[in-house]
Design an enzyme around this catalytic site. Structure first.
Site, PDB file in Angstrom:
ATOM      1  CG  ASP A  13      -1.769  -1.234   1.340  1.00  0.00           C
ATOM      2  OD1 ASP A  13      -2.239  -1.695   0.294  1.00  0.00           O
ATOM      3  OD2 ASP A  13      -1.903  -1.760   2.451  1.00  0.00           O
ATOM      4  CE  LYS A  16       2.932  -2.300  -4.732  1.00  0.00           C
ATOM      5  NZ  LYS A  16       2.841  -2.061  -3.284  1.00  0.00           N
ATOM      6  N   GLY A  40      -4.296  -3.953  -4.300  1.00  0.00           N
ATOM      7  CA  GLY A  40      -5.288  -2.977  -4.756  1.00  0.00           C
ATOM      8  C   GLY A  40      -4.587  -1.687  -5.102  1.00  0.00           C
ATOM      9  CG  HIS A  41      -2.096  -0.924  -8.020  1.00  0.00           C
ATOM     10  ND1 HIS A  41      -1.440  -1.378  -9.132  1.00  0.00           N
ATOM     11  CD2 HIS A  41      -1.358  -1.277  -6.970  1.00  0.00           C
ATOM     12  CE1 HIS A  41      -0.344  -1.990  -8.751  1.00  0.00           C
ATOM     13  NE2 HIS A  41      -0.273  -1.949  -7.443  1.00  0.00           N
ATOM     14  CD  GLN A 223       0.562  -8.631  -2.551  1.00  0.00           C
ATOM     15  OE1 GLN A 223       1.324  -9.269  -3.231  1.00  0.00           O
ATOM     16  NE2 GLN A 223      -0.701  -8.481  -2.861  1.00  0.00           N
TER      17      GLN A 223
HETATM   18  P1  IMP Z   1      -2.962 -12.632   1.559  1.00  0.00           P
HETATM   19  O1  IMP Z   1      -1.941 -12.138   0.594  1.00  0.00           O
HETATM   20  O2  IMP Z   1      -4.361 -12.231   1.206  1.00  0.00           O
HETATM   21  O3  IMP Z   1      -2.817 -14.090   1.838  1.00  0.00           O
HETATM   22  O4  IMP Z   1      -2.677 -11.898   2.978  1.00  0.00           O
HETATM   23  C1  IMP Z   1      -1.463 -12.100   3.711  1.00  0.00           C
HETATM   24  C2  IMP Z   1      -1.025 -10.822   4.383  1.00  0.00           C
HETATM   25  O5  IMP Z   1      -0.598  -9.888   3.390  1.00  0.00           O
HETATM   26  C3  IMP Z   1      -2.119 -10.110   5.151  1.00  0.00           C
HETATM   27  O6  IMP Z   1      -1.545  -9.438   6.263  1.00  0.00           O
HETATM   28  C4  IMP Z   1      -2.652  -9.070   4.184  1.00  0.00           C
HETATM   29  O7  IMP Z   1      -3.258  -7.973   4.817  1.00  0.00           O
HETATM   30  C5  IMP Z   1      -1.349  -8.674   3.494  1.00  0.00           C
HETATM   31  N1  IMP Z   1      -1.555  -8.181   2.146  1.00  0.00           N
HETATM   32  C6  IMP Z   1      -1.856  -8.883   1.035  1.00  0.00           C
HETATM   33  N2  IMP Z   1      -1.955  -8.079  -0.032  1.00  0.00           N
HETATM   34  C7  IMP Z   1      -1.689  -6.837   0.394  1.00  0.00           C
HETATM   35  C8  IMP Z   1      -1.595  -5.572  -0.254  1.00  0.00           C
HETATM   36  O8  IMP Z   1      -1.746  -5.424  -1.466  1.00  0.00           O
HETATM   37  N3  IMP Z   1      -1.294  -4.530   0.551  1.00  0.00           N
HETATM   38  C9  IMP Z   1      -1.061  -4.648   1.879  1.00  0.00           C
HETATM   39  N4  IMP Z   1      -1.133  -5.809   2.517  1.00  0.00           N
HETATM   40  C10 IMP Z   1      -1.435  -6.892   1.783  1.00  0.00           C
END
Ligand code: IMP
Length: 429
Positions: A13, A16, A40-41, A223
């Protein structure tokens, strides 16, 4: 500078979307290499405001080919919704290419993500519940269904039958939920195949082809590095490799033949995290709430409030060590505009010792308390500023101190969500 990789430096977050949207203007190819619809962008541009989870933000430039690489896990439902969303604004999607080798996020992945999280109770990871982890599990377990399989629909039925023979007992016996219907999932896959067929391709030749012609290629991670499956705060991580090295695996490019020209780390002027896991600089008081409100720090995928904290130079130095950034894009500096003072974590304290390096264990990190350096705030709006030297002196001093502590230049500074609310300190092209 034809090959540029863009990576999130912290816990995701970092903004990007905006920076990639900005850079994509010059790029011939924009390619996503990891993650799924957990990312999420938010992109604000003359076409409107968009929330993209899978489609690379280069889609807004008609000259750019947008690739969803083999390293991504693709939810066909979410991808089709996004294609509809951008098409509705008159954007041409014909240059969107999805790797045949990318894995699909299937309905049972979403279900299992939710059930697994619930069963973890207080030890939940706080996943986005989009099925991303279970999809990567199946990829490694060689049980995955790939995007290319949607085009070989006859063979898919047998494969799906086999997969459901593994999944349904887990759903019914472990979690006590009803089994999934083979026919329903197969029918869905047939429909997805029809809809996605024009976009599915073997994408591996596309990047070398562009680089051979001297065209600019942007490879974008999702991420952030501190959520990396190997280098993040395990087990509170995502299930893929959002670090620079992941770009080569996730797009099938040879780093020997096509060396990187520039690695851009996207970095927030403070720290946020969603989900569980250690975050030494988290602010639990009114200032944390203020940053959250000022920065609208709510997950763009889940809407969850993000945990907010001060800039953590220890964590960023570690991220720099494993990624080797050429420069940073510092985002959301304007969010700190109203604060009377700003803090930077320069080291951690643990059991009376001072720690300058980021520990590899989440349990150790959990015990770390931050050592802060305090600097005066600038307490004036900066979103209109376009040159570094026009920033208030206190803001300049803050940015310069971050550069010193991280040993990396701030080449871009973002002072607002719009494209033009940007200070280019050094052009990366
Ligand atoms: P997952 O990727 O949905 O399995 O989540 C694993 C961890 O990564 C969790 O703490 C999510 O909140 C975090 N996470 C996954 N995608 C994002 C992102 O795009 N931004 C911030 N945190 C993320």
């Amino acid at each position: 500078m034809p090959l540029i990789i863009v990576v999130g430096v912290q816990w995701g977050d970092e903004g990007k979307g905006k920076v990639i949207d900005l850079l994509a203007e010059n790029a011939k190819v924009v390619a996503r290499f990891s993650g799924g619809a957990n990312a999420g962008h938010t992109v604000c541009n003359p076409h409107g405001k968009f929330k993209l989870h899978l489609v690379p933000s280069g889609i807004f430039y008609p000259h750019a080919t947008c690739i969803i690489g083999n390293g991504v896990v693709v939810s066909p439902t979410i991808l089709l919704e996004e294609i509809d969303q951008v098409r509705a604004k008159g954007i041409d999607c014909s240059k969107l290419k999805i790797s045949t080798r990318a894995h699909l996020v299937m309905p049972y992945h979403v279900l299992l993500d939710q059930l697994e999280e619930e069963s973890r109770g207080s030890k939940a990871i706080g996943t986005t519940r989009n099925g991303v982890g279970p999809a990567y599990m199946d990829k490694a377990a060689r049980l995955g269904i790939r995007v290319g399989d949607l085009l070989q629909i006859n063979e898919l039925l047998d494969r799906l039958r086999f997969v459901l023979e593994q999944k349904n007992p887990i759903l019914t016996k472990v979690y006590g939920t009803p089994p999934l219907s083979l026919n329903e999932i197969y029918e869905q896959c047939c429909w997805f195949g029809e809809k996605l067929a024009p976009f599915i391709a073997d994408t591996t030749p596309l990047i070398p082809g562009a680089l051979e012609k001297g065209e600019i290629v942007l490879m974008e991670g999702a991420q952030g590095a501190l959520l990396d499956i190997d280098f993040g705060t395990y087990p509170y991580v995502t299930s893929s490799s959002p670090v620079v090295a992941g770009a080569f695996v996730g797009l099938g490019l040879s780093p020997a033949r096509y060396p990187i020209d520039y690695v851009l780390g996207i970095l927030k002027a403070y720290t946020t995290r969603v989900g569980s896991g250690p975050m030494p600089t988290e602010i639990h008081d009114e200032t944390g709430r203020l940053i959250r409100e000022q920065g609208n720090e709510y997950g763009s995928t889940t809407g969850r409030p993000r945990r907010c904290g001060w800039f953590d130079a220890v964590a960023v130095r570690f991220s720099h060590a494993i990624n080797g950034f050429s420069g940073f894009a510092l985002t959301r500096l304007d969010v700190l505009d109203t604060l009377s003072e700003v803090k930077i974590c320069t080291a951690y304290k643990i059991d009376g010792d001072t720690l300058h390096d980021f520990p590899s264990s989440a349990a150790l990190l959990e015990k770390c308390t931050p050592v802060y350096e305090v600097m005066p705030g600038w307490q004036t709006p900066i979103s209109h500023v376009r040159r570094f030297t026009d920033l208030p002196k206190a803001a300049q001093a803050y940015v310069t101190r971050l550069e010193e502590l991280t040993s990396c230049p701030m080449d871009i500074i973002s002072v607002g969500p719009e494209r033009e609310e940007t200070i280019t300190v050094r052009s990366i092209f």
